[in-house]
Design a protein around this motif. Structure first.
Motif, short mmCIF file in Angstrom:
data_model
loop_
_atom_site.label_atom_id
_atom_site.label_comp_id
_atom_site.label_asym_id
_atom_site.label_seq_id
_atom_site.Cartn_x
_atom_site.Cartn_y
_atom_site.Cartn_z
N VAL A 43 0.86 -1.19 0.00
CA VAL A 43 0.00 0.00 0.00
C VAL A 43 0.90 1.24 0.00
O VAL A 43 1.95 1.26 0.67
CB VAL A 43 -0.95 0.00 1.23
N PHE A 44 0.50 2.27 -0.75
CA PHE A 44 1.27 3.52 -0.87
C PHE A 44 1.54 4.12 0.52
O PHE A 44 0.65 4.21 1.35
CB PHE A 44 0.45 4.49 -1.71
N VAL A 45 2.80 4.51 0.72
CA VAL A 45 3.19 5.13 1.99
C VAL A 45 2.85 6.62 1.96
O VAL A 45 3.33 7.33 1.07
CB VAL A 45 4.72 4.96 2.21
N PRO A 46 1.99 7.10 2.87
CA PRO A 46 1.65 8.52 2.84
C PRO A 46 2.90 9.39 3.00
O PRO A 46 3.78 9.08 3.80
CB PRO A 46 0.70 8.71 4.03
N ARG A 47 2.96 10.46 2.19
CA ARG A 47 4.14 11.34 2.18
C ARG A 47 3.88 12.57 3.05
O ARG A 47 2.75 13.07 3.11
CB ARG A 47 4.46 11.81 0.76
N CYS A 75 -9.09 7.96 -4.31
CA CYS A 75 -7.71 7.44 -4.35
C CYS A 75 -7.11 7.49 -2.95
O CYS A 75 -6.01 8.04 -2.73
CB CYS A 75 -6.84 8.24 -5.33
N CYS A 76 -7.80 6.88 -1.99
CA CYS A 76 -7.48 7.11 -0.57
C CYS A 76 -6.25 6.34 -0.09
O CYS A 76 -5.71 6.67 0.97
CB CYS A 76 -8.68 6.75 0.30
N GLY A 77 -5.79 5.31 -0.82
CA GLY A 77 -4.64 4.54 -0.34
C GLY A 77 -4.90 4.00 1.06
O GLY A 77 -5.95 3.40 1.34
N ALA A 142 -4.25 11.56 -6.17
CA ALA A 142 -4.29 10.49 -7.17
C ALA A 142 -2.87 10.30 -7.73
O ALA A 142 -2.03 11.17 -7.56
CB ALA A 142 -5.24 10.91 -8.29
N PRO A 143 -2.62 9.16 -8.41
CA PRO A 143 -1.28 8.99 -9.00
C PRO A 143 -1.00 10.12 -9.97
O PRO A 143 -1.86 10.45 -10.79
CB PRO A 143 -1.42 7.67 -9.77
N TYR A 144 0.23 10.70 -9.91
CA TYR A 144 0.54 11.76 -10.88
C TYR A 144 1.96 11.70 -11.41
O TYR A 144 2.48 12.67 -11.96
CB TYR A 144 0.21 13.15 -10.34
N ARG A 163 2.15 -0.15 -8.89
CA ARG A 163 2.14 0.71 -10.08
C ARG A 163 0.88 1.58 -10.13
O ARG A 163 0.91 2.75 -10.48
CB ARG A 163 2.19 -0.24 -11.28
N VAL A 164 -0.25 0.98 -9.73
CA VAL A 164 -1.52 1.71 -9.80
C VAL A 164 -1.52 2.92 -8.87
O VAL A 164 -2.31 3.85 -9.04
CB VAL A 164 -2.71 0.74 -9.49
N ALA A 165 -0.62 2.93 -7.89
CA ALA A 165 -0.55 4.06 -6.95
C ALA A 165 0.33 5.19 -7.48
O ALA A 165 0.29 6.30 -6.94
CB ALA A 165 -0.01 3.58 -5.60
N ARG A 177 -7.27 14.30 -14.59
CA ARG A 177 -8.24 14.82 -15.55
C ARG A 177 -9.61 14.22 -15.31
O ARG A 177 -10.64 14.89 -15.35
CB ARG A 177 -7.80 14.52 -16.99
N ARG A 178 -9.63 12.90 -15.01
CA ARG A 178 -10.92 12.23 -14.78
C ARG A 178 -11.55 12.70 -13.46
O ARG A 178 -12.76 12.79 -13.34
CB ARG A 178 -10.73 10.71 -14.78
N VAL A 179 -10.68 12.98 -12.47
CA VAL A 179 -11.19 13.50 -11.19
C VAL A 179 -11.87 14.86 -11.43
O VAL A 179 -12.99 15.11 -10.99
CB VAL A 179 -10.06 13.63 -10.14
C1 SAM Z 1 -0.48 8.30 -4.80
S1 SAM Z 1 -1.45 7.09 -3.99
C2 SAM Z 1 -2.15 8.14 -2.72
C3 SAM Z 1 -2.82 7.42 -1.59
C4 SAM Z 1 -3.33 8.35 -0.50
N1 SAM Z 1 -4.26 9.32 -1.02
C5 SAM Z 1 -2.19 9.06 0.18
O1 SAM Z 1 -2.00 10.26 -0.05
O2 SAM Z 1 -1.47 8.42 0.94
C6 SAM Z 1 -2.76 6.89 -5.15
C7 SAM Z 1 -3.86 5.89 -4.81
O3 SAM Z 1 -4.82 5.95 -5.87
C8 SAM Z 1 -5.37 4.68 -6.10
N2 SAM Z 1 -5.95 4.68 -7.45
C9 SAM Z 1 -5.31 4.66 -8.63
N3 SAM Z 1 -6.20 4.72 -9.64
C10 SAM Z 1 -7.43 4.77 -9.07
C11 SAM Z 1 -8.76 4.84 -9.60
N4 SAM Z 1 -8.99 4.87 -10.92
N5 SAM Z 1 -9.80 4.88 -8.73
C12 SAM Z 1 -9.58 4.84 -7.38
N6 SAM Z 1 -8.34 4.76 -6.84
C13 SAM Z 1 -7.29 4.73 -7.66
C14 SAM Z 1 -4.19 3.74 -5.89
O4 SAM Z 1 -4.60 2.44 -5.62
C15 SAM Z 1 -3.45 4.44 -4.71
O5 SAM Z 1 -3.87 3.90 -3.48
#
Ligand code: SAM
Length: 242
Positions: A43-47, A75-77, A142-144, A163-165, A177-179
């Motif tokens: 799981v993504f580590v909060p920064r 995208c709550c991680g 969200a991932p950027y 990768r999805v994170a 963009r979708r958000v």
């Molecule tokens: C950069 S991490 C941020 C997690 C958290 N918000 C944080 O700041 O610690 C991005 C998160 O977005 C989720 N994610 C990616 N694509 C997504 C989508 N289409 N819908 C919902 N969540 C998504 C990933 O699984 C990941 O947990």
């Protein structure tokens, strides 16, 4: 040392860290906004920089002064942003979404005891329809990261975070963009969308917000090297008789 129950556990933890696992995955938690947030493997580590997103969202909840603000964390991680907001602000209805089942499980550990709800799925898809037009604050980290830049990230991230994170597509803005495109349907009149981004990507993201009917503003923190684009949603309608 404080986290290891025995000397053997300590050795095993040091070995895992030396093998490249993020410290937070070794410990099972991250410090975020003064809280201990559980972070499961994968799981993504909060920064630290994301604390700026939390601060700005908390400030706007105060500006809105709703009796019980509705906050959605897309995208709550691990759920770190929502957990920090619930701890900072009284009387919040928090709904969080993530597409990754491991993140959803982890976010539930961090949020449900405090009353937060976590849904699995793609961005707005799993939100209960009754939230349409009722969301006061939408936050998204969200991932950027542009796809090509993932290879240049530290090994802790590129080898141990999914990768999805991380992957935001060719220019890093695909998910954002979708958000932005979906926000107006869910925001209450005068509500806000806040999206963490990089300084370089912020102007393009701000333009995207404007294209989707949000009034954009870029906020930055030098201290945290953080950038957030904040969009104000549609103004309250006058003369609708409430
Ligand atoms: C950069 S991490 C941020 C997690 C958290 N918000 C944080 O700041 O610690 C991005 C998160 O977005 C989720 N994610 C990616 N694509 C997504 C989508 N289409 N819908 C919902 N969540 C998504 C990933 O699984 C990941 O947990």
């Amino acid at each position: 040392m404080a986290a290891a129950p025995t000397a053997a556990d300590l050795t095993a933890m040091v070995d895992r860290r030396a093998a490249g696992l993020p410290l937070e995955h070794v410990l099972g938690w991250a410090e975020f906004c003064g809280l201990r947030v559980a972070v499961d493997p994968g799981v993504f580590v909060p920064r630290r920089r994301t604390e700026f997103l939390v601060r700005r969202a908390a400030d706007l909840v105060a500006v809105l002064a709703r009796p019980r603000a509705v906050v959605v964390d897309l995208c709550c991680g691990s759920g770190a942003v929502g957990a920090a907001l619930m701890s900072a602000v009284d009387r919040l209805e928090l709904i969080a979404v993530d597409i990754d089942p491991a993140a959803v499980r982890c976010a539930r550990r961090n949020l449900t005891a405090a009353g937060g709800r976590v849904y699995p799925g793609d961005l707005y898809d799993p939100l209960p329809p009754e939230l349409r037009g009722r969301v006061d604050i939408l936050v998204a980290n969200a991932p950027y990261v542009p796809t090509e830049a993932i290879g240049f990230m530290p090994p802790e991230a590129r080898d141990h975070e999914p990768r999805v994170a991380l992957d935001g597509g060719a220019d890093g803005l695909d998910i954002q963009r979708r958000v932005a495109a979906g926000a107006s349907r869910w925001l209450a009149a005068g509500g806000y969308l806040l999206v963490e981004t990089s300084e370089r990507q912020a102007p393009q993201l701000a333009e995207t917000f404007a294209r989707h009917g949000l009034i954009p503003q870029v906020a930055s923190s030098v201290e945290l090297t953080a950038t957030v684009v904040i969009g104000t949603g549609p103004a309250p309608q006058r003369g609708t008789g409430g």
